[in-house]
Scaffold this motif. Structure first.
Motif, PDB file in Angstrom:
ATOM      1  N   MET A 390      27.552  74.271 -14.869  1.00  0.00           N
ATOM      2  CA  MET A 390      26.141  73.894 -14.791  1.00  0.00           C
ATOM      3  C   MET A 390      25.837  73.344 -13.389  1.00  0.00           C
ATOM      4  N   GLU A 391      24.704  73.756 -12.843  1.00  0.00           N
ATOM      5  CA  GLU A 391      24.245  73.244 -11.553  1.00  0.00           C
ATOM      6  C   GLU A 391      22.841  72.682 -11.694  1.00  0.00           C
ATOM      7  N   VAL A 392      22.546  71.689 -10.867  1.00  0.00           N
ATOM      8  CA  VAL A 392      21.194  71.144 -10.739  1.00  0.00           C
ATOM      9  C   VAL A 392      20.768  71.340  -9.292  1.00  0.00           C
ATOM     10  N   LEU A 393      19.593  71.925  -9.101  1.00  0.00           N
ATOM     11  CA  LEU A 393      19.093  72.192  -7.751  1.00  0.00           C
ATOM     12  C   LEU A 393      17.746  71.502  -7.550  1.00  0.00           C
ATOM     13  N   ILE A 394      17.635  70.771  -6.445  1.00  0.00           N
ATOM     14  CA  ILE A 394      16.385  70.132  -6.053  1.00  0.00           C
ATOM     15  C   ILE A 394      15.867  70.879  -4.832  1.00  0.00           C
ATOM     16  N   ASP A 395      14.745  71.572  -4.984  1.00  0.00           N
ATOM     17  CA  ASP A 395      14.203  72.397  -3.899  1.00  0.00           C
ATOM     18  C   ASP A 395      15.260  73.362  -3.373  1.00  0.00           C
ATOM     19  N   GLY A 396      16.087  73.897  -4.279  1.00  0.00           N
ATOM     20  CA  GLY A 396      17.110  74.862  -3.910  1.00  0.00           C
ATOM     21  C   GLY A 396      18.405  74.263  -3.408  1.00  0.00           C
ATOM     22  N   GLN A 397      18.463  72.939  -3.240  1.00  0.00           N
ATOM     23  CA  GLN A 397      19.656  72.264  -2.738  1.00  0.00           C
ATOM     24  C   GLN A 397      20.497  71.755  -3.916  1.00  0.00           C
ATOM     25  N   PRO A 398      21.757  72.207  -4.060  1.00  0.00           N
ATOM     26  CA  PRO A 398      22.596  71.718  -5.154  1.00  0.00           C
ATOM     27  C   PRO A 398      22.865  70.219  -5.033  1.00  0.00           C
ATOM     28  N   VAL A 399      22.718  69.498  -6.128  1.00  0.00           N
ATOM     29  CA  VAL A 399      23.013  68.064  -6.170  1.00  0.00           C
ATOM     30  C   VAL A 399      23.901  67.801  -7.385  1.00  0.00           C
ATOM     31  N   ASP A 400      24.462  66.620  -7.442  1.00  0.00           N
ATOM     32  CA  ASP A 400      25.373  66.268  -8.528  1.00  0.00           C
ATOM     33  C   ASP A 400      24.583  66.115  -9.835  1.00  0.00           C
ATOM     34  N   PRO A 401      24.823  66.974 -10.824  1.00  0.00           N
ATOM     35  CA  PRO A 401      24.087  66.842 -12.092  1.00  0.00           C
ATOM     36  C   PRO A 401      24.296  65.492 -12.761  1.00  0.00           C
ATOM     37  N   ALA A 402      25.507  64.923 -12.625  1.00  0.00           N
ATOM     38  CA  ALA A 402      25.813  63.668 -13.315  1.00  0.00           C
ATOM     39  C   ALA A 402      24.981  62.512 -12.784  1.00  0.00           C
ATOM     40  N   THR A 403      24.548  62.575 -11.539  1.00  0.00           N
ATOM     41  CA  THR A 403      23.794  61.459 -10.963  1.00  0.00           C
ATOM     42  C   THR A 403      22.305  61.727 -10.847  1.00  0.00           C
ATOM     43  N   THR A 404      21.880  62.968 -11.097  1.00  0.00           N
ATOM     44  CA  THR A 404      20.472  63.290 -10.891  1.00  0.00           C
ATOM     45  C   THR A 404      19.749  63.752 -12.144  1.00  0.00           C
ATOM     46  N   ALA A 405      20.442  64.304 -13.128  1.00  0.00           N
ATOM     47  CA  ALA A 405      19.726  64.919 -14.251  1.00  0.00           C
ATOM     48  C   ALA A 405      20.311  64.610 -15.624  1.00  0.00           C
ATOM     49  N   LEU A 406      21.621  64.496 -15.727  1.00  0.00           N
ATOM     50  CA  LEU A 406      22.228  64.312 -17.041  1.00  0.00           C
ATOM     51  C   LEU A 406      21.944  62.908 -17.580  1.00  0.00           C
ATOM     52  N   PRO A 407      21.984  62.736 -18.890  1.00  0.00           N
ATOM     53  CA  PRO A 407      21.752  61.404 -19.477  1.00  0.00           C
ATOM     54  C   PRO A 407      22.752  60.390 -18.911  1.00  0.00           C
ATOM     55  N   VAL A 408      22.267  59.180 -18.584  1.00  0.00           N
ATOM     56  CA  VAL A 408      23.115  58.140 -17.986  1.00  0.00           C
ATOM     57  C   VAL A 408      23.520  57.147 -19.073  1.00  0.00           C
ATOM     58  N   PRO A 409      24.814  57.012 -19.349  1.00  0.00           N
ATOM     59  CA  PRO A 409      25.244  56.071 -20.386  1.00  0.00           C
ATOM     60  C   PRO A 409      25.192  54.626 -19.890  1.00  0.00           C
ATOM     61  N   GLY A 410      25.028  53.700 -20.825  1.00  0.00           N
ATOM     62  CA  GLY A 410      25.102  52.284 -20.489  1.00  0.00           C
ATOM     63  C   GLY A 410      26.542  51.873 -20.225  1.00  0.00           C
ATOM     64  N   LEU A 411      26.727  50.741 -19.561  1.00  0.00           N
ATOM     65  CA  LEU A 411      28.065  50.264 -19.225  1.00  0.00           C
ATOM     66  C   LEU A 411      28.634  49.393 -20.334  1.00  0.00           C
ATOM     67  N   THR A 412      29.906  49.617 -20.638  1.00  0.00           N
ATOM     68  CA  THR A 412      30.597  48.764 -21.593  1.00  0.00           C
ATOM     69  C   THR A 412      30.923  47.432 -20.909  1.00  0.00           C
ATOM     70  N   PRO A 413      31.301  46.392 -21.672  1.00  0.00           N
ATOM     71  CA  PRO A 413      31.637  45.100 -21.046  1.00  0.00           C
ATOM     72  C   PRO A 413      32.716  45.217 -19.968  1.00  0.00           C
ATOM     73  N   SER A 414      33.752  46.015 -20.204  1.00  0.00           N
ATOM     74  CA  SER A 414      34.798  46.161 -19.191  1.00  0.00           C
ATOM     75  C   SER A 414      34.285  46.930 -17.980  1.00  0.00           C
ATOM     76  N   GLN A 415      33.447  47.939 -18.217  1.00  0.00           N
ATOM     77  CA  GLN A 415      32.864  48.681 -17.105  1.00  0.00           C
ATOM     78  C   GLN A 415      31.912  47.799 -16.303  1.00  0.00           C
ATOM     79  N   ARG A 416      31.192  46.943 -16.993  1.00  0.00           N
ATOM     80  CA  ARG A 416      30.251  46.068 -16.303  1.00  0.00           C
ATOM     81  C   ARG A 416      30.984  45.125 -15.345  1.00  0.00           C
ATOM     82  N   LEU A 417      32.162  44.643 -15.766  1.00  0.00           N
ATOM     83  CA  LEU A 417      32.957  43.767 -14.909  1.00  0.00           C
ATOM     84  C   LEU A 417      33.439  44.518 -13.671  1.00  0.00           C
TER      85      LEU A 417
END
Length: 444
Positions: A390-417
């Protein structure tokens, strides 16, 4: 005896002489006589014979230089870098360096590497290995192969034989710092600071839910810390934006990258809250097996820019549209196999590749809703096995789908630390950049 009277006697005599009128009368009467004596002395001096000037003699003598010791060859080898100019070939550039090696030139012309790989690109750097006698031992330069993948072209002498190779270079990741005080547009200021286009596009998407970079005005400030992938000091590609800060009308906006695992991550504010909402769902319910960025291609055996993410899903798994969209492409491509492209807005599109089959009846121009099936996971095209690319393109420029389009999960207590420990260091660096009243462009 009164010595004071003796000391005073000459002083009184001089005083009486000066005060006597006859003294001044005699001095006045002697002036003409003294002038006559002076004139007579000058006349006699001029009439005396003058000594003759010495004769100059020119002498020429041939001098021999002392014998200089003959320079002894050290046998040491060294690398010399030369910038490639327009119209340069390997032979022309070697000639400019004073290297004349017919055997090497003949090997390059008959090299097993393709002609395209041996073409030098203007602005690139050719590194040549020489010794102090001008003997050539090897050369290397970076180039793109027919698949657009970055490779290191190496031609070197091994014993009495020349050999050539074009393999993926070993790279190192360094942190690059940029701080831009806006005078005109954000896009122009970032480009002038040599921020790569993919980093500019990613930055725009990080804060897209809060404001547009086009809304920034003169006096606002952008500070960045991002990854640069280098080979021996030469930038090859950009990695993740690790930290970003924008001061807009005096208000500070921050973003920090947190890596969920080795293949994906997302951006959060200083409090650990997700910055983007993302799509309502993922295309398949599976883990990301290969993330966005530079990767070693398992088939081509070379380094390439992985312009999307791969999901480890079984063949035949349904692929759903993650958001409402219009079908832009339903086609077969040599590398990606069966491909579907969805257009979600004027600037954002998503691509799905290696499908085993399309959803029956799917056509270009169709409207789809989030959750509608568009195809099925497969292994068509250049693929090692069933998975979804899967690719995500902004104005034809490939960007990281995980940081630009996919659902963002909340941080667990250990991840938050862990997030807090990493973000505190980045926040300190960004504050230092914020306090500098000028733009900063680090020399990489």
């Amino acid at each position: 005896m009164n010595y004071r009277k003796l000391l005073g006697f000459p002083q009184k005599w001089v005083a009486q002489l000066i005060n006597n009128p006859m003294t001044w009368l005699g001095a006045a009467a002697s002036l003409p006589f003294m002038g006559a004596l002076t004139a007579l002395a000058i006349t006699q001096e001029q009439s005396l014979p003058q000594p003759a000037a010495p004769l100059a003699q020119q002498v020429t003598e041939q001098l021999s230089l002392p014998a200089l010791p003959t320079a002894q060859a050290s046998g040491l080898r060294y690398w010399r870098d030369e910038a490639v100019q327009r119209g340069d070939t390997i032979a022309r550039l070697l000639n400019r360096l004073g290297v004349d090696d017919g055997e090497a030139t003949r090997f390059i012309h008959a090299s097993p590497l393709s002609r395209d790989l041996l073409k030098l690109r203007t602005g690139a750097t050719l590194s040549v290995e020489l010794n102090d006698q001008g003997e050539l031992f090897g050369l290397r330069f970076l180039n793109d192969d027919e698949n657009g993948e970055k490779v290191l072209v190496v031609i070197e002498r091994n014993g009495n034989q020349w050999q050539a190779s074009a393999d993926a270079p070993e790279m190192q990741t360094v942190q690059t710092v940029r701080s831009v005080l806006l005078k005109t547009s954000a896009t122009g200021a970032l480009a002038q600071a040599r921020v790569p286009v993919e980093v500019r596009t990613g930055l725009s998407e990080i804060f897209a839910d809060q404001f547009s970079l086009a809304d920034l005005r003169a006096g606002d400030k952008i500070s960045l810390v991002y990854e640069t992938l280098q080979y021996k000091g030469t930038p090859l590609a950009s990695g993740n934006i690790l930290g970003a800060e924008i001061v807009r009308s005096g208000k500070v906006y921050q973003a920090f990258y947190f890596e969920h695992d080795s293949e994906s991550g997302a951006y959060y504010d200083a409090a650990g809250k997700p910055l983007k909402k993302g799509f309502t769902m993922q295309p398949v319910a599976a883990r990301i097996s290969s993330g966005f960025g530079m990767r070693f291609h398992p088939i081509l055996r070379s380094l390439r820019m992985h312009e999307g993410v791969d999901y480890a899903a079984a063949s035949g798994t349904p692929i759903a549209a993650p958001s409402d969209a219009t079908v832009a492409t339903v086609a077969q491509q040599s590398g990606y196999g069966n491909v579907v492209v969805l257009k979600h807005s004027n600037k954002l599109s998503t691509l799905y590749a290696h499908m085993s089959a399309f959803q029956p009846g799917l056509r270009t121009g169709d409207k789809v809703k989030a959750g509608d099936i568009i195809g099925f996971v497969g292994s068509t095209g250049r693929s090692t096995g069933p998975h979804l690319h899967m690719e995500v393109l902004i104005d034809g420029q490939p960007v990281d789908p995980a940081t630009t389009a996919l659902p963002v999960p909340g941080l667990t207590p250990s991840q938050r630390l862990a997030f807090r420990q990493g973000s505190v260091k980045l926040a300190a660096n960004l504050q230092l950049l914020r306090d500098i009243p000028v733009s900063v462009a680090q020399l990489d």
